[in-house]
Design a protein around this motif. Structure first.
Motif, PDB file in Angstrom:
ATOM      1  N   THR A 176       0.827  -1.205   0.000  1.00 15.78           N
ATOM      2  CA  THR A 176       0.000   0.000   0.000  1.00 15.78           C
ATOM      3  C   THR A 176       0.863   1.258   0.000  1.00 15.78           C
ATOM      4  O   THR A 176       0.634   2.182  -0.787  1.00 15.78           O
ATOM      5  CB  THR A 176      -0.962  -0.002   1.209  1.00 15.78           C
ATOM      6  N   GLY A 177       1.858   1.304   0.881  1.00 15.22           N
ATOM      7  CA  GLY A 177       2.758   2.462   0.926  1.00 15.22           C
ATOM      8  C   GLY A 177       3.529   2.625  -0.366  1.00 15.22           C
ATOM      9  O   GLY A 177       3.695   3.746  -0.865  1.00 15.22           O
ATOM     10  N   THR A 178       3.973   1.525  -0.942  1.00  9.10           N
ATOM     11  CA  THR A 178       4.689   1.572  -2.219  1.00  9.10           C
ATOM     12  C   THR A 178       3.803   2.165  -3.306  1.00  9.10           C
ATOM     13  O   THR A 178       4.228   3.045  -4.059  1.00  9.10           O
ATOM     14  CB  THR A 178       5.152   0.153  -2.632  1.00  9.10           C
ATOM     15  N   ALA A 179       2.567   1.697  -3.385  1.00  5.47           N
ATOM     16  CA  ALA A 179       1.646   2.195  -4.419  1.00  5.47           C
ATOM     17  C   ALA A 179       1.366   3.684  -4.236  1.00  5.47           C
ATOM     18  O   ALA A 179       1.307   4.436  -5.222  1.00  5.47           O
ATOM     19  CB  ALA A 179       0.345   1.395  -4.391  1.00  5.47           C
ATOM     20  N   LEU A 180       1.207   4.136  -2.992  1.00  2.96           N
ATOM     21  CA  LEU A 180       0.969   5.559  -2.754  1.00  2.96           C
ATOM     22  C   LEU A 180       2.177   6.399  -3.155  1.00  2.96           C
ATOM     23  O   LEU A 180       2.038   7.406  -3.861  1.00  2.96           O
ATOM     24  CB  LEU A 180       0.623   5.799  -1.281  1.00  2.96           C
ATOM     25  N   LEU A 181       3.366   5.985  -2.715  1.00  5.62           N
ATOM     26  CA  LEU A 181       4.564   6.752  -3.058  1.00  5.62           C
ATOM     27  C   LEU A 181       4.807   6.739  -4.565  1.00  5.62           C
ATOM     28  O   LEU A 181       5.176   7.756  -5.155  1.00  5.62           O
ATOM     29  CB  LEU A 181       5.774   6.211  -2.300  1.00  5.62           C
ATOM     30  N   GLU A 182       4.556   5.621  -5.216  1.00  5.71           N
ATOM     31  CA  GLU A 182       4.710   5.558  -6.673  1.00  5.71           C
ATOM     32  C   GLU A 182       3.733   6.497  -7.381  1.00  5.71           C
ATOM     33  O   GLU A 182       4.076   7.073  -8.413  1.00  5.71           O
ATOM     34  CB  GLU A 182       4.538   4.121  -7.174  1.00  5.71           C
ATOM     35  N   ALA A 183       2.536   6.685  -6.841  1.00  6.94           N
ATOM     36  CA  ALA A 183       1.586   7.630  -7.447  1.00  6.94           C
ATOM     37  C   ALA A 183       2.165   9.037  -7.434  1.00  6.94           C
ATOM     38  O   ALA A 183       2.097   9.766  -8.430  1.00  6.94           O
ATOM     39  CB  ALA A 183       0.246   7.593  -6.717  1.00  6.94           C
ATOM     40  N   ALA A 184       2.757   9.434  -6.312  1.00 11.95           N
ATOM     41  CA  ALA A 184       3.374  10.760  -6.222  1.00 11.95           C
ATOM     42  C   ALA A 184       4.579  10.859  -7.149  1.00 11.95           C
ATOM     43  O   ALA A 184       4.765  11.876  -7.837  1.00 11.95           O
ATOM     44  CB  ALA A 184       3.778  11.057  -4.779  1.00 11.95           C
ATOM     45  N   LEU A 185       5.401   9.819  -7.210  1.00 11.19           N
ATOM     46  CA  LEU A 185       6.583   9.836  -8.080  1.00 11.19           C
ATOM     47  C   LEU A 185       6.189   9.842  -9.551  1.00 11.19           C
ATOM     48  O   LEU A 185       6.851  10.499 -10.373  1.00 11.19           O
ATOM     49  CB  LEU A 185       7.490   8.653  -7.759  1.00 11.19           C
ATOM     50  N   ASP A 186       5.126   9.142  -9.896  1.00 11.62           N
ATOM     51  CA  ASP A 186       4.637   9.161 -11.280  1.00 11.62           C
ATOM     52  C   ASP A 186       4.196  10.565 -11.678  1.00 11.62           C
ATOM     53  O   ASP A 186       4.438  11.007 -12.803  1.00 11.62           O
ATOM     54  CB  ASP A 186       3.477   8.186 -11.467  1.00 11.62           C
ATOM     55  N   GLU A 187       3.546  11.268 -10.756  1.00 12.42           N
ATOM     56  CA  GLU A 187       3.127  12.647 -11.042  1.00 12.42           C
ATOM     57  C   GLU A 187       4.350  13.535 -11.232  1.00 12.42           C
ATOM     58  O   GLU A 187       4.366  14.396 -12.123  1.00 12.42           O
ATOM     59  CB  GLU A 187       2.248  13.177  -9.910  1.00 12.42           C
ATOM     60  N   CYS A 188       5.373  13.322 -10.434  1.00 12.34           N
ATOM     61  CA  CYS A 188       6.617  14.088 -10.594  1.00 12.34           C
ATOM     62  C   CYS A 188       7.233  13.820 -11.963  1.00 12.34           C
ATOM     63  O   CYS A 188       7.684  14.752 -12.642  1.00 12.34           O
ATOM     64  CB  CYS A 188       7.610  13.744  -9.485  1.00 12.34           C
ATOM     65  N   ALA A 189       7.259  12.568 -12.382  1.00 16.42           N
ATOM     66  CA  ALA A 189       7.809  12.225 -13.698  1.00 16.42           C
ATOM     67  C   ALA A 189       6.976  12.862 -14.803  1.00 16.42           C
ATOM     68  O   ALA A 189       7.520  13.401 -15.773  1.00 16.42           O
ATOM     69  CB  ALA A 189       7.848  10.705 -13.860  1.00 16.42           C
ATOM     70  N   ARG A 190       5.670  12.815 -14.652  1.00 22.40           N
ATOM     71  CA  ARG A 190       4.776  13.398 -15.668  1.00 22.40           C
ATOM     72  C   ARG A 190       5.017  14.887 -15.825  1.00 22.40           C
ATOM     73  O   ARG A 190       4.955  15.434 -16.921  1.00 22.40           O
ATOM     74  CB  ARG A 190       3.317  13.123 -15.274  1.00 22.40           C
ATOM     75  N   ARG A 191       5.323  15.555 -14.728  1.00 20.59           N
ATOM     76  CA  ARG A 191       5.523  17.007 -14.751  1.00 20.59           C
ATOM     77  C   ARG A 191       6.977  17.415 -14.944  1.00 20.59           C
ATOM     78  O   ARG A 191       7.279  18.607 -14.965  1.00 20.59           O
ATOM     79  CB  ARG A 191       4.985  17.622 -13.459  1.00 20.59           C
ATOM     80  N   GLY A 192       7.880  16.463 -15.056  1.00 22.03           N
ATOM     81  CA  GLY A 192       9.283  16.777 -15.276  1.00 22.03           C
ATOM     82  C   GLY A 192       9.944  17.438 -14.074  1.00 22.03           C
ATOM     83  O   GLY A 192      10.673  18.418 -14.222  1.00 22.03           O
ATOM     84  N   VAL A 193       9.708  16.901 -12.892  1.00 25.13           N
ATOM     85  CA  VAL A 193      10.281  17.461 -11.667  1.00 25.13           C
ATOM     86  C   VAL A 193      11.778  17.166 -11.618  1.00 25.13           C
ATOM     87  O   VAL A 193      12.223  16.079 -11.961  1.00 25.13           O
ATOM     88  CB  VAL A 193       9.546  16.887 -10.428  1.00 25.13           C
ATOM     89  N   ASP A 194      12.555  18.160 -11.180  1.00 26.96           N
ATOM     90  CA  ASP A 194      14.010  18.036 -11.096  1.00 26.96           C
ATOM     91  C   ASP A 194      14.434  17.148  -9.934  1.00 26.96           C
ATOM     92  O   ASP A 194      15.083  16.138 -10.123  1.00 26.96           O
ATOM     93  CB  ASP A 194      14.620  19.442 -10.945  1.00 26.96           C
ATOM     94  N   ALA A 195      14.106  17.528  -8.725  1.00 27.86           N
ATOM     95  CA  ALA A 195      14.507  16.775  -7.533  1.00 27.86           C
ATOM     96  C   ALA A 195      13.298  16.627  -6.621  1.00 27.86           C
ATOM     97  O   ALA A 195      12.451  17.509  -6.548  1.00 27.86           O
ATOM     98  CB  ALA A 195      15.625  17.503  -6.797  1.00 27.86           C
TER      99      ALA A 195
END
Length: 153
Positions: A106-125
């Motif tokens: 569950t924690g992995t899936a939640l954190l991956e959702a946030a990281l996927d959004e960062c990737a989609r938006r081209g976040v630097d760090a």
């Protein structure tokens, strides 16, 4: 993983998210604010930020229609940059899963959702402050201690 559904949080979820926030933070320190007062104050804050689109986003894990976990992401705009470098930072906060669902992805899936959004938006760090319990998960998903970041409290 049990029958857990994951989705982006909406303003109507603010009360559930505020209760999870209280549960999380009160479990690692002594609450100095009454639960009801905190939940009311936090619900208003969360609802406002989820409504305005000011950079705060959240995802929720639900089991049987009940909020069982969440994660927050704040997108922080950087000053314009003339070199090839993304112009956003991400701050991940309040990753929390109730104990009955820990160790089941569950924690992995939640954190991956946030990281996927960062990737989609081209976040630097992307930064976060790990708890001792979350550090293994955070490192498994690519977070590392950096030597080029200073902090002042």
């Amino acid at each position: 993983m049990p029958n857990v559904a994951f989705r982006a949080a909406r303003p109507a979820d603010a009360g559930s998210l505020a209760r999870l926030r209280f549960e999380f933070r009160a479990s690692i320190g002594t609450a100095v604010e009454d639960k009801e007062a905190f939940v009311a104050r936090c619900t208003a804050w969360m609802s406002a930020h989820l409504t305005t689109g000011d950079g705060w986003l959240a995802w929720i894990a639900e089991e049987g229609g009940r909020a069982r976990g969440c994660v927050w992401l704040c997108l922080i705009g950087k000053l314009p940059n003339p070199v090839e470098e993304a112009e956003w930072h991400g701050y991940v906060s309040s990753l929390y899963v109730q104990s009955a669902l820990r160790g089941q992805g569950t924690g992995t899936a939640l954190l991956e959702a946030a990281l996927d959004e960062c990737a989609r938006r081209g976040v630097d760090a992307i930064i976060l402050w790990p708890t001792p319990e979350s550090r293994t998960l955070d490192e498994r998903l690519g977070f590392r201690v950096r030597g080029d970041l200073l902090e002042r409290r």
